[in-house]
Design a protein around this motif. Structure first.
Motif, PDB file in Angstrom:
ATOM      1  N   ASN A 504       0.440  -1.040  -0.001  1.00  0.00           N
ATOM      2  CA  ASN A 504      -0.196  -0.047   0.254  1.00  0.00           C
ATOM      3  C   ASN A 504       0.802   0.885  -0.172  1.00  0.00           C
ATOM      4  O   ASN A 504       1.752   0.849   1.187  1.00  0.00           O
ATOM      5  CB  ASN A 504      -0.313  -0.351   1.925  1.00  0.00           C
ATOM      6  CG  ASN A 504      -1.617  -1.102   0.843  1.00  0.00           C
ATOM      7  OD1 ASN A 504      -2.505  -1.646  -0.060  1.00  0.00           O
ATOM      8  ND2 ASN A 504      -2.005  -1.791   2.665  1.00  0.00           N
ATOM      9  N   TYR A 505       0.473   2.292  -0.998  1.00  0.00           N
ATOM     10  CA  TYR A 505       1.155   3.599  -0.750  1.00  0.00           C
ATOM     11  C   TYR A 505       0.302   4.845  -1.231  1.00  0.00           C
ATOM     12  O   TYR A 505      -1.416   4.598  -0.783  1.00  0.00           O
ATOM     13  CB  TYR A 505       2.387   3.668  -2.086  1.00  0.00           C
ATOM     14  CG  TYR A 505       2.933   2.766  -2.003  1.00  0.00           C
ATOM     15  CD1 TYR A 505       4.610   3.097  -1.819  1.00  0.00           C
ATOM     16  CD2 TYR A 505       2.415   0.804  -2.705  1.00  0.00           C
ATOM     17  CE1 TYR A 505       5.516   2.490  -1.794  1.00  0.00           C
ATOM     18  CE2 TYR A 505       3.653   0.398  -3.000  1.00  0.00           C
ATOM     19  CZ  TYR A 505       5.132   0.561  -2.103  1.00  0.00           C
ATOM     20  OH  TYR A 505       6.195  -0.444  -2.630  1.00  0.00           O
ATOM     21  N   TYR A 506       0.864   5.815  -0.169  1.00  0.00           N
ATOM     22  CA  TYR A 506      -0.187   6.761  -0.708  1.00  0.00           C
ATOM     23  C   TYR A 506       0.152   8.006  -1.621  1.00  0.00           C
ATOM     24  O   TYR A 506       1.358   8.819  -1.787  1.00  0.00           O
ATOM     25  CB  TYR A 506      -0.326   7.861   0.928  1.00  0.00           C
ATOM     26  CG  TYR A 506      -0.549   6.772   2.096  1.00  0.00           C
ATOM     27  CD1 TYR A 506      -2.315   6.787   1.791  1.00  0.00           C
ATOM     28  CD2 TYR A 506      -0.069   5.807   2.722  1.00  0.00           C
ATOM     29  CE1 TYR A 506      -2.354   5.939   2.984  1.00  0.00           C
ATOM     30  CE2 TYR A 506      -0.250   5.007   3.642  1.00  0.00           C
ATOM     31  CZ  TYR A 506      -1.722   4.893   3.681  1.00  0.00           C
ATOM     32  OH  TYR A 506      -2.783   4.129   4.938  1.00  0.00           O
ATOM     33  N   VAL A 507      -0.250   9.087  -1.950  1.00  0.00           N
ATOM     34  CA  VAL A 507       0.106   9.968  -2.675  1.00  0.00           C
ATOM     35  C   VAL A 507      -0.687  11.330  -2.718  1.00  0.00           C
ATOM     36  O   VAL A 507      -1.704  10.359  -1.856  1.00  0.00           O
ATOM     37  CB  VAL A 507      -0.824   9.529  -4.355  1.00  0.00           C
ATOM     38  CG1 VAL A 507      -0.770  11.177  -5.744  1.00  0.00           C
ATOM     39  CG2 VAL A 507       0.106   8.477  -4.623  1.00  0.00           C
ATOM     40  N   ARG A 508       0.585  12.537  -2.133  1.00  0.00           N
ATOM     41  CA  ARG A 508      -0.618  13.367  -1.380  1.00  0.00           C
ATOM     42  C   ARG A 508      -0.498  15.114  -2.255  1.00  0.00           C
ATOM     43  O   ARG A 508       0.424  14.962  -3.282  1.00  0.00           O
ATOM     44  CB  ARG A 508       0.069  14.042  -1.106  1.00  0.00           C
ATOM     45  CG  ARG A 508       0.275  14.885   0.090  1.00  0.00           C
ATOM     46  CD  ARG A 508       0.961  15.522   1.341  1.00  0.00           C
ATOM     47  NE  ARG A 508       0.720  16.750   1.706  1.00  0.00           N
ATOM     48  CZ  ARG A 508       1.929  17.338   3.063  1.00  0.00           C
ATOM     49  NH1 ARG A 508       2.726  16.670   2.905  1.00  0.00           N
ATOM     50  NH2 ARG A 508       1.337  18.665   3.594  1.00  0.00           N
ATOM     51  N   VAL A 509      -1.513  15.252  -2.455  1.00  0.00           N
ATOM     52  CA  VAL A 509      -1.779  16.733  -3.283  1.00  0.00           C
ATOM     53  C   VAL A 509      -1.610  17.861  -2.791  1.00  0.00           C
ATOM     54  O   VAL A 509      -2.933  17.600  -2.119  1.00  0.00           O
ATOM     55  CB  VAL A 509      -2.527  16.707  -4.230  1.00  0.00           C
ATOM     56  CG1 VAL A 509      -2.514  17.905  -5.020  1.00  0.00           C
ATOM     57  CG2 VAL A 509      -2.668  16.399  -5.650  1.00  0.00           C
ATOM     58  N   LYS A 510      -0.788  18.441  -2.416  1.00  0.00           N
ATOM     59  CA  LYS A 510      -0.094  19.783  -1.212  1.00  0.00           C
ATOM     60  C   LYS A 510      -0.688  21.187  -2.239  1.00  0.00           C
ATOM     61  O   LYS A 510      -0.392  21.176  -3.232  1.00  0.00           O
ATOM     62  CB  LYS A 510       0.875  19.980  -0.869  1.00  0.00           C
ATOM     63  CG  LYS A 510       1.178  21.149   0.258  1.00  0.00           C
ATOM     64  CD  LYS A 510       2.225  20.816   0.845  1.00  0.00           C
ATOM     65  CE  LYS A 510       2.475  22.291   2.024  1.00  0.00           C
ATOM     66  NZ  LYS A 510       1.767  23.359   1.354  1.00  0.00           N
ATOM     67  N   GLN A 511      -1.546  21.995  -1.752  1.00  0.00           N
ATOM     68  CA  GLN A 511      -1.509  23.778  -2.302  1.00  0.00           C
ATOM     69  C   GLN A 511      -0.298  24.647  -1.833  1.00  0.00           C
ATOM     70  O   GLN A 511      -0.125  24.267  -0.632  1.00  0.00           O
ATOM     71  CB  GLN A 511      -2.901  24.065  -1.920  1.00  0.00           C
ATOM     72  CG  GLN A 511      -3.638  25.442  -2.081  1.00  0.00           C
ATOM     73  CD  GLN A 511      -4.481  25.729  -1.110  1.00  0.00           C
ATOM     74  OE1 GLN A 511      -4.599  27.380  -1.271  1.00  0.00           O
ATOM     75  NE2 GLN A 511      -5.062  25.122  -0.802  1.00  0.00           N
ATOM     76  N   THR A 512      -0.081  25.051  -2.238  1.00  0.00           N
ATOM     77  CA  THR A 512       1.358  25.781  -2.147  1.00  0.00           C
ATOM     78  C   THR A 512       0.643  27.366  -2.199  1.00  0.00           C
ATOM     79  O   THR A 512       1.023  28.395  -1.913  1.00  0.00           O
ATOM     80  CB  THR A 512       2.260  25.623  -3.218  1.00  0.00           C
ATOM     81  OG1 THR A 512       2.755  24.296  -2.935  1.00  0.00           O
ATOM     82  CG2 THR A 512       4.055  25.955  -2.924  1.00  0.00           C
ATOM     83  N   SER A 513       0.152  27.308  -3.551  1.00  0.00           N
ATOM     84  CA  SER A 513      -0.427  28.888  -3.243  1.00  0.00           C
ATOM     85  C   SER A 513      -1.800  28.699  -4.529  1.00  0.00           C
ATOM     86  O   SER A 513      -1.711  28.079  -5.716  1.00  0.00           O
ATOM     87  CB  SER A 513       0.451  29.236  -4.032  1.00  0.00           C
ATOM     88  OG  SER A 513       1.055  29.668  -5.688  1.00  0.00           O
ATOM     89  N   GLY A 514      -2.849  29.482  -3.786  1.00  0.00           N
ATOM     90  CA  GLY A 514      -4.492  29.353  -5.254  1.00  0.00           C
ATOM     91  C   GLY A 514      -5.395  27.963  -5.142  1.00  0.00           C
ATOM     92  O   GLY A 514      -4.600  27.222  -4.280  1.00  0.00           O
ATOM     93  N   PHE A 515      -6.261  28.715  -5.192  1.00  0.00           N
ATOM     94  CA  PHE A 515      -7.135  27.606  -5.720  1.00  0.00           C
ATOM     95  C   PHE A 515      -8.443  27.723  -6.249  1.00  0.00           C
ATOM     96  O   PHE A 515      -8.304  29.122  -7.032  1.00  0.00           O
ATOM     97  CB  PHE A 515      -8.048  27.390  -4.279  1.00  0.00           C
ATOM     98  CG  PHE A 515      -8.550  28.020  -3.474  1.00  0.00           C
ATOM     99  CD1 PHE A 515      -9.967  29.062  -3.913  1.00  0.00           C
ATOM    100  CD2 PHE A 515      -7.123  29.236  -2.647  1.00  0.00           C
ATOM    101  CE1 PHE A 515     -10.465  30.029  -3.778  1.00  0.00           C
ATOM    102  CE2 PHE A 515      -8.378  30.446  -2.287  1.00  0.00           C
ATOM    103  CZ  PHE A 515      -9.465  31.134  -2.333  1.00  0.00           C
ATOM    104  N   SER A 516      -9.168  26.537  -7.178  1.00  0.00           N
ATOM    105  CA  SER A 516     -10.285  26.945  -7.660  1.00  0.00           C
ATOM    106  C   SER A 516     -11.922  26.233  -7.721  1.00  0.00           C
ATOM    107  O   SER A 516     -11.250  24.986  -6.616  1.00  0.00           O
ATOM    108  CB  SER A 516      -9.778  26.629  -8.853  1.00  0.00           C
ATOM    109  OG  SER A 516     -11.117  26.895 -10.061  1.00  0.00           O
ATOM    110  N   ASN A 517     -13.089  26.239  -7.353  1.00  0.00           N
ATOM    111  CA  ASN A 517     -13.768  25.530  -6.753  1.00  0.00           C
ATOM    112  C   ASN A 517     -14.535  25.253  -8.555  1.00  0.00           C
ATOM    113  O   ASN A 517     -15.468  25.145  -7.863  1.00  0.00           O
ATOM    114  CB  ASN A 517     -14.721  26.228  -6.129  1.00  0.00           C
ATOM    115  CG  ASN A 517     -15.363  27.972  -6.969  1.00  0.00           C
ATOM    116  OD1 ASN A 517     -14.977  28.572  -7.730  1.00  0.00           O
ATOM    117  ND2 ASN A 517     -15.542  28.492  -5.726  1.00  0.00           N
TER     118      ASN A 517
END
Length: 528
Positions: A504-517
Motif C-alpha cells: 500500500n502507498y499514499y499519494v498527496r497533492v498539496k496546495q502551495t498557492s491558489g485554489f479553484s472551486n
C-alpha cells in the motif's frame, strides 16, 4: 233529496280531479362521491365509471318528460404562452405547435409556471384538457393546481405510441380523469414546471364530460388566438327515457392514447420574429437521425436526460452530420463518478468529457485503451443545476450498426480526504485519469491510496492545474514515510520511481498557492 244528490255529485267530481293529478317524480338519486383530496386546493373527484354515470342519468326517468332546451355547455381555452408566466420558464417555437409556440424549461422543478385566469359561469363539475407533448417517460409532467394550492402531478401520455403533440384530458396522480368541482366566479389555473423539457401548448376547460377538443391555430403573421370563453351548442335533447350520451371521460389504455382529430394546418406563413431560447427543440416528432432515439442532443442545452447512473447505456452515431452527443443528469451531493466509454470502433478517435452546469469542463479522456475503451474519474461537487456527459466522434464514419456503450458509476464521495486516515475513500486506479478540486484556502491537502499487487515502478503525473495555482506532489509508503516529492513552480509535477515492492502507498497533492472551486486538476498514476 235533491240537495243530497247535488252534494253527492260534487263529491264524485272532487274524487275524479284528485285521481287526475300526477304525483311529482322523485329527485334523481346521486351516487356518493369520494371526498375531496386534501392535497389539492379546491375540490376534485375521481371520475365515475361508464356504468355508474349511466345509472345516474337513468334514475328517476321512468316517466316520459317533455324535452326542454338544456343550458349550452361552457368551453374556455387559451394558448399556453399567452398565460401569465412566472420565471424561470421558456417560450419556444415549433411549427407543429398551435400558434407555433409552446412552453418548456431546461431543468425540472424550476419553480416556473404559467397562470390562467378563468371566469366560471356557474358552480359545477369541470374537466381540464391540455395540448401537450413529452419527450420521454422522465420528461412528460407538469404540476397542476387551482387558486394557489400545492401543485399535483399530471403525466403527459404518448399518442399513438409516439412522443408527439396531442390533446389529453387531465388526470392527476393515479386518476385516469380528474373532475374539478369549481364554484361560480374567477379562478386561477396554474401549470407548473415539473420535469425538464415537458412541453405545454394549450389548455382548455369545459363542463361537458363528453367534449373532445380539436382547437389548433396555424402559424400566421399574428398569433392572437381567442382567449374569451365560448359556448358550444348543446346536443339536441331526445324524448327517449334513456340517455343517448353515456360517454364518460375515461382515459385510453396506459402507454398509448389515440390521437384526437385536429384542424388541418394552412401553409405556413412567416411568423413574427420571437426571441429564440437557448434550447431549441426539434420541430417534428421524427428524429433527425432515424434509429437514434436521443436526437437531437448535439449541444449542451439540448442534452438528453436524465442519464442513468450505474448501468450501461447504448448511444449512437447514425448520421454523417452527427458528430457529438450530450446527456444530462442531476447530482445534489458530492460524489466521485467513474465515466467509461466502451465498444469504440478502432481508429475512430471517440472522446468523452464531463461538464458542469456552468459549461466548464470537469474531466475528459481523449485516448482509447487497447481494449477500445476510455475511463476517467471526477470528484463532482454536487450542484443545483445539471451536469452533461459528452461523446465526440471527431471525423470517423458513422457507426450505423453498433452502438457505443457509456456508463457512469457512482463511487461515493472522496472528500474529506485531507489526511492519511481519510485516504482510503479515494483510491487511484492505474492508467485512469482522476480529476479533483482544491477549492478553498482551507483545502490544503488531498490524500489518495494506491495498492500495488506486484512489485513495479510507479509513475505519477499532476497536470492541468487551475490558473494562478501551484500544487506539489508527494509519494509515501504504507508506513507513511515520504519516498518521493515533486515540488517545483512548474504547472506539471512528475514522480518516477524505481521498482518498488507490492504493498500500500499514499499519494498527496498539496496546495502551495491558489485554489479553484470551478476548475479541476488532473492526477494520473501508472503502476501495473
Amino acid at each position: 233529496m235533491i240537495l243530497l244528490l247535488a252534494l253527492g255529485w260534487l263529491a264524485l267530481q272532487a274524487t275524479w280531479a284528485a285521481a287526475a293529478v300526477v304525483p311529482p317524480l322523485p329527485a334523481p338519486a346521486r351516487l356518493p362521491e369520494q371526498p375531496a383530496r386534501s392535497d389539492f386546493g379546491g375540490s376534485y373527484r375521481r371520475a365515475e365509471s361508464a356504468s355508474s354515470h349511466t345509472q345516474r342519468l337513468v334514475m328517476g326517468a321512468s316517466a316520459a318528460i317533455p324535452a326542454t332546451a338544456a343550458a349550452p355547455h361552457f368551453v374556455w381555452y387559451l394558448e399556453a404562452e399567452n398565460g401569465t408566466l412566472t420565471q424561470p420558464i421558456n417560450v419556444a417555437t415549433d411549427t407543429t405547435a398551435s400558434a407555433c409556440q409552446y412552453l418548456y424549461y431546461t431543468s425540472g422543478w424550476s419553480g416556473g409556471s404559467a397562470n390562467f385566469q378563468i371566469s366560471i359561469p356557474s358552480t359545477g363539475t369541470y374537466y381540464l384538457w391540455t395540448r401537450a407533448m413529452g419527450l420521454s417517460y422522465t420528461q412528460n409532467s407538469f404540476f397542476v393546481s387551482f387558486d394557489g394550492a400545492a401543485g399535483v402531478q399530471y403525466e403527459i401520455p404518448q399518442f399513438n405510441g409516439q412522443w408527439t403533440w396531442g390533446w389529453d384530458v387531465v388526470g392527476l396522480v393515479d386518476d385516469p380523469v380528474t373532475p374539478f368541482d369549481l364554484s361560480a366566479g374567477s379562478h386561477t389555473l396554474t401549470m407548473g414546471v415539473r420535469e425538464a423539457y415537458s412541453r405545454l401548448d394549450m389548455v382548455l376547460l369545459t363542463d361537458d364530460a363528453g367534449y373532445t377538443p380539436n382547437q389548433f391555430t396555424p402559424c400566421g403573421p399574428t398569433n392572437t388566438p381567442t382567449a374569451t370563453p365560448t359556448r358550444t351548442p348543446t346536443r339536441t335533447p331526445t324524448r327517449t327515457p334513456t340517455p343517448t350520451r353515456t360517454r364518460t371521460p375515461t382515459a385510453q389504455p396506459t402507454g398509448a392514447r389515440a390521437l384526437l382529430p385536429a384542424i388541418m394546418k394552412q401553409p405556413a406563413i412567416p411568423n413574427t420574429p420571437t426571441p429564440t431560447p437557448t434550447w431549441t427543440p426539434t420541430v417534428t416528432p421524427t428524429s433527425p437521425c432515424p434509429g437514434d432515439p436521443y436526437e437531437p442532443n448535439d449541444t449542451f442545452d439540448a442534452a438528453w436526460g436524465p442519464f442513468p447512473l450505474n448501468q450501461d447505456f447504448s448511444g449512437y452515431f447514425k448520421c454523417t452530420t452527427d458528430l457529438r452527443d450530450y446527456y444530462r443528469f442531476g447530482l445534489a451531493q458530492p460524489r466521485t463518478l467513474v465515466v467509461t466509454l466502451r465498444s469504440i470502433p478502432p481508429g475512430s478517435g471517440y472522446q468523452t468529457a464531463l461538464y458542469a452546469s456552468s459549461g466548464s469542463k470537469l474531466g475528459e479522456e481523449t485516448v482509447a485503451q487497447p481494449n477500445q475503451s476510455e475511463t476517467f474519474e471526477v470528484e463532482a461537487p454536487g450542484q443545483a443545476g445539471y451536469y452533461a456527459l459528452r461523446v465526440v466522434r471527431p471525423a470517423a464514419s458513422p457507426n450505423y450498426n453498433n452502438p457505443y456503450v457509456l456508463r457512469m458509476t457512482d463511487r461515493g464521495p472522496c472528500e474529506p480526504n485531507n489526511s492519511f486516515d481519510q485516504a482510503g475513500s479515494c483510491g487511484l486506479t492505474s492508467k485512469v485519469a482522476h480529476f479533483a478540486f482544491i477549492e478553498s484556502a482551507q483545502d490544503v491537502n488531498d490524500y489518495y491510496s494506491l495498492q500495488m499487487l506486484t512489485g513495479h515502478t510507479i509513475n505519477i503525473e499532476l497536470t492541468s492545474l487551475p490558473a494562478n495555482t501551484n500544487f506539489d506532489l508527494f509519494l509515501y509508503d504504507g508506513n507513511r514515510t515520504e519516498l518521493y516529492r515533486a515540488a517545483t513552480s512548474s504547472p506539471t509535477e512528475i514522480i518516477q520511481t524505481t521498482t518498488l515492492p507490492a504493498g500500500n502507498y499514499y499519494v498527496r497533492v498539496k496546495q502551495t498557492s491558489g485554489f479553484s472551486n470551478s476548475d479541476t486538476y488532473l492526477l494520473k498514476a501508472l503502476f501495473d
